[in-house]
Design an enzyme around this catalytic site. Structure first.
Site, PDB file in Angstrom:
ATOM      1  N   LYS A  25       0.838  -1.212   0.000  1.00 53.60           N
ATOM      2  CA  LYS A  25       0.000   0.000   0.000  1.00 53.60           C
ATOM      3  C   LYS A  25       0.870   1.258   0.000  1.00 53.60           C
ATOM      4  O   LYS A  25       0.621   2.191  -0.773  1.00 53.60           O
ATOM      5  CB  LYS A  25      -0.927  -0.031   1.223  1.00 53.60           C
ATOM      6  CG  LYS A  25      -1.910   1.119   1.315  1.00 53.60           C
ATOM      7  CD  LYS A  25      -3.112   0.750   2.168  1.00 53.60           C
ATOM      8  CE  LYS A  25      -2.868   0.852   3.653  1.00 53.60           C
ATOM      9  NZ  LYS A  25      -2.734   2.249   4.138  1.00 53.60           N
ATOM     10  N   GLN A 178       4.706   9.165   7.084  1.00 58.94           N
ATOM     11  CA  GLN A 178       3.822  10.068   6.342  1.00 58.94           C
ATOM     12  C   GLN A 178       4.290  11.509   6.492  1.00 58.94           C
ATOM     13  O   GLN A 178       4.324  12.263   5.513  1.00 58.94           O
ATOM     14  CB  GLN A 178       2.379   9.917   6.823  1.00 58.94           C
ATOM     15  CG  GLN A 178       1.799   8.547   6.489  1.00 58.94           C
ATOM     16  CD  GLN A 178       0.367   8.385   6.931  1.00 58.94           C
ATOM     17  OE1 GLN A 178      -0.235   9.302   7.487  1.00 58.94           O
ATOM     18  NE2 GLN A 178      -0.189   7.211   6.693  1.00 58.94           N
ATOM     19  N   ASP A 333       1.841  -0.994  11.796  1.00 52.11           N
ATOM     20  CA  ASP A 333       0.581  -1.506  11.250  1.00 52.11           C
ATOM     21  C   ASP A 333       0.324  -2.965  11.640  1.00 52.11           C
ATOM     22  O   ASP A 333      -0.769  -3.480  11.411  1.00 52.11           O
ATOM     23  CB  ASP A 333       0.581  -1.381   9.718  1.00 52.11           C
ATOM     24  CG  ASP A 333       0.563   0.077   9.284  1.00 52.11           C
ATOM     25  OD1 ASP A 333       0.095   0.933  10.059  1.00 52.11           O
ATOM     26  OD2 ASP A 333       1.029   0.361   8.163  1.00 52.11           O
ATOM     27  N   LYS A 360      -5.011   5.766  14.380  1.00 52.38           N
ATOM     28  CA  LYS A 360      -5.072   5.105  13.073  1.00 52.38           C
ATOM     29  C   LYS A 360      -6.515   5.126  12.561  1.00 52.38           C
ATOM     30  O   LYS A 360      -7.293   5.978  12.961  1.00 52.38           O
ATOM     31  CB  LYS A 360      -4.490   3.696  13.193  1.00 52.38           C
ATOM     32  CG  LYS A 360      -2.989   3.699  13.521  1.00 52.38           C
ATOM     33  CD  LYS A 360      -2.192   4.368  12.412  1.00 52.38           C
ATOM     34  CE  LYS A 360      -0.710   4.401  12.710  1.00 52.38           C
ATOM     35  NZ  LYS A 360       0.046   5.098  11.651  1.00 52.38           N
ATOM     36  N   ARG A 364      -7.149   1.873  17.657  1.00 56.26           N
ATOM     37  CA  ARG A 364      -6.832   0.439  17.597  1.00 56.26           C
ATOM     38  C   ARG A 364      -6.552  -0.153  18.970  1.00 56.26           C
ATOM     39  O   ARG A 364      -6.741  -1.367  19.153  1.00 56.26           O
ATOM     40  CB  ARG A 364      -5.637   0.191  16.665  1.00 56.26           C
ATOM     41  CG  ARG A 364      -6.017   0.333  15.218  1.00 56.26           C
ATOM     42  CD  ARG A 364      -4.909  -0.052  14.247  1.00 56.26           C
ATOM     43  NE  ARG A 364      -5.435   0.102  12.884  1.00 56.26           N
ATOM     44  CZ  ARG A 364      -4.695   0.303  11.812  1.00 56.26           C
ATOM     45  NH1 ARG A 364      -3.376   0.370  11.914  1.00 56.26           N
ATOM     46  NH2 ARG A 364      -5.265   0.431  10.623  1.00 56.26           N
TER      47      ARG A 364
END
Ligand code: S3P
Length: 446
Positions: A25, A178, A333, A360, A364
């Site tokens: 991804k 990011q 992740d 996220k 989570r």
């Protein structure tokens, strides 16, 4: 995303087979974005075909490139992108829809910061609750006009670019690829040399992919694990053909499924094993997982390109592990599926400094505690730390993905090893990163 309300997963007698996972991804997003910046024709082979990548492809088209899907198989897609080049992009009408994708929102903010364009980046309810101050601050320091909702805390984010931008020397407050990537994309349009300093290494796909497209990027890793990344603005991004490796974060679900199921043997082809993404493999091995790794494409030592491997996993006896905040950053992740592995490991697993998981696609920490507890696991969350004691036989029960793809897949894998049936509410979120995930479950258990 489908509007399917729930799915019931029954225990699997065995797990066997060979598979390929969707294209990575992170790399797929970047390949599309860099194709937009590069004048001419780029080809991207085996990109992931999840909803997040489709969001990025849609924005690339809105900004003026021709985006063609030239082959698709339900899991991956090949794109041909023809771009007029970074100096001829189009001013979009209306907001750019990032859907559920934080990577799209944050990285496009960096791209737009250096363009003579005004645009608003927005998305779904989950995306609208994700922090953006972390990108607003550096992009403003570079001279772009950037604003978020609620005192710059949340999306939508509006960006009016400026060209050239000012180069900055910036230390990131949270380990985030990011944020780093948004700054590096903006740095391409800066008038001088930009430096990003990270206390902990994050995934380095942006650096590798910029180098492959003709941009000299320096990345220095210090003995204490901190990293300094620098590039000079003003370079031209060249169009290239790129093949996207399989997503290590998607493979993680099968590695854990194979390790904790008592009768399993799974082979996964073409998985990206970049040193900044492979922590899941090394952590599972340290827990005792029998993972065989055959390198199929070695790491280029000049920091260009991505290493890949065929991974084979067999039923394993796992033991508990201690994960530090640095481990959490390198497997950010994979923490939900690692929590499931820990429920089946002997001893008490401690995962420290996992607070970023609250920001996220869902909270989570809350989601994983609620779901695994409902299945009978012994899991506690205290502040930013997770404690799991195992092995606990999972009973099955009701779980909720909270519309978060990684939680949907974690609970579905739990269902394969539970004693009774497991209900996963809102399972369609799996297709954010892994279209065809539930079909694959059915095939591998057959
Ligand atoms: C990503 C970076 C990580 C990760 C996300 C993809 C990327 O986010 O969780 O799934 O492609 O750069 P953060 O940078 O917010 O940690």
């Amino acid at each position: 995303m489908t509007a399917e309300e729930a799915r019931t997963i029954t225990p699997a007698a065995r797990l066997r087979g060979e598979l390929r996972v969707p294209g990575d991804k992170s790399i797929s997003h970047r390949a599309l974005m860099l194709a937009l910046l590069a004048e001419g024709e780029s080809h991207i082979t085996a990109a992931g075909d999840g909803a997040d990548i489709r969001s990025t492809a849609g924005i690339v088209a809105r900004l003026g490139a021709t985006v063609e899907r030239v082959r698709e198989d339900g899991r991956t897609v090949d794109y041909r992108v023809i771009s007029p080049g970074v100096d001829h992009l189009r001013q979009p009408d209306g907001a750019l829809d990032c859907g559920n994708s934080g990577t799209s929102l944050r990285l496009f903010s960096g791209i737009l910061a250096g363009l003579p364009i005004s645009a608003t980046l927005d998305g779904d309810a989950s995306l609208r609750s994700r922090p953006v101050a972390r990108i607003v601050e550096p992009l403003r320091l570079m001279g772009a006009t950037v604003a978020g909702r609620d005192g710059d805390a949340l999306p939508p984010v509006s960006v009016t670019g400026r060209s050239p931008l000012r180069p900055i020397d910036y230390r990131t407050a949270v380990p985030s690829a990011q944020v780093k990537s948004a700054i590096l994309f903006a740095a391409l349009r800066a008038d001088g040399r930009t430096t990003v300093r990270e206390a902990v290494a994050t995934r380095d796909h942006t650096e590798r992919m910029l180098r492959a497209r003709g941009i000299a990027v320096e990345r220095i890793v210090e003995a204490d694990g901190s990293v300094t990344i620098s590039l000079d603005g003003g370079g031209r991004v060249l169009p290239v053909d790129e093949r996207v490796p399989g997503d290590a974060s998607g493979a993680a679900f099968w590695l854990v499924a194979g390790a904790i199921h008592p009768d399993a043997a799974l082979r996964i082809f073409d998985v990206g094993v970049n040193p900044t993404r492979r922590a899941i493999i090394d952590i599972l091995r340290a827990m005792g997982a029998k993972i065989d790794e055959r390198i199929t494409s070695p790491a280029a030592d000049d920091g260009v390109g991505e290493p890949t491997a065929t991974l084979t996993i067999r039923s394993s006896r796992l033991t508990a592990i201690d994960l530090s905040p640095v481990d959490v950053a390198s497997a950010i992740d994979e923490i939900p599926i690692l929590c499931l592995a820990a429920t089946q490991a002997t001893g008490t697993t401690h995962i420290r400094g996992a607070g970023e998981l609250r920001h996220k696609e869902s909270d989570r920490l809350a989601g994983i505690q609620a779901g695994l507890s409902a299945l009978g696991a012994d899991i506690r969350v205290d502040g930013d730390d997770i404690t799991i004691t195992g092995p606990t036989p999972l009973t099955g029960g009701p779980t909720d993905s909270l519309d978060d793809h990684r939680l949907a897949m974690t609970f579905a894998i739990a269902g394969l090893v539970a004693g009774g049936s497991t209900r996963v509410a809102r399972p369609g979120s799996a297709s954010i990163s892994y279209p065809g995930f539930f079909t694959e479950i059915e095939r591998l258990r057959a």
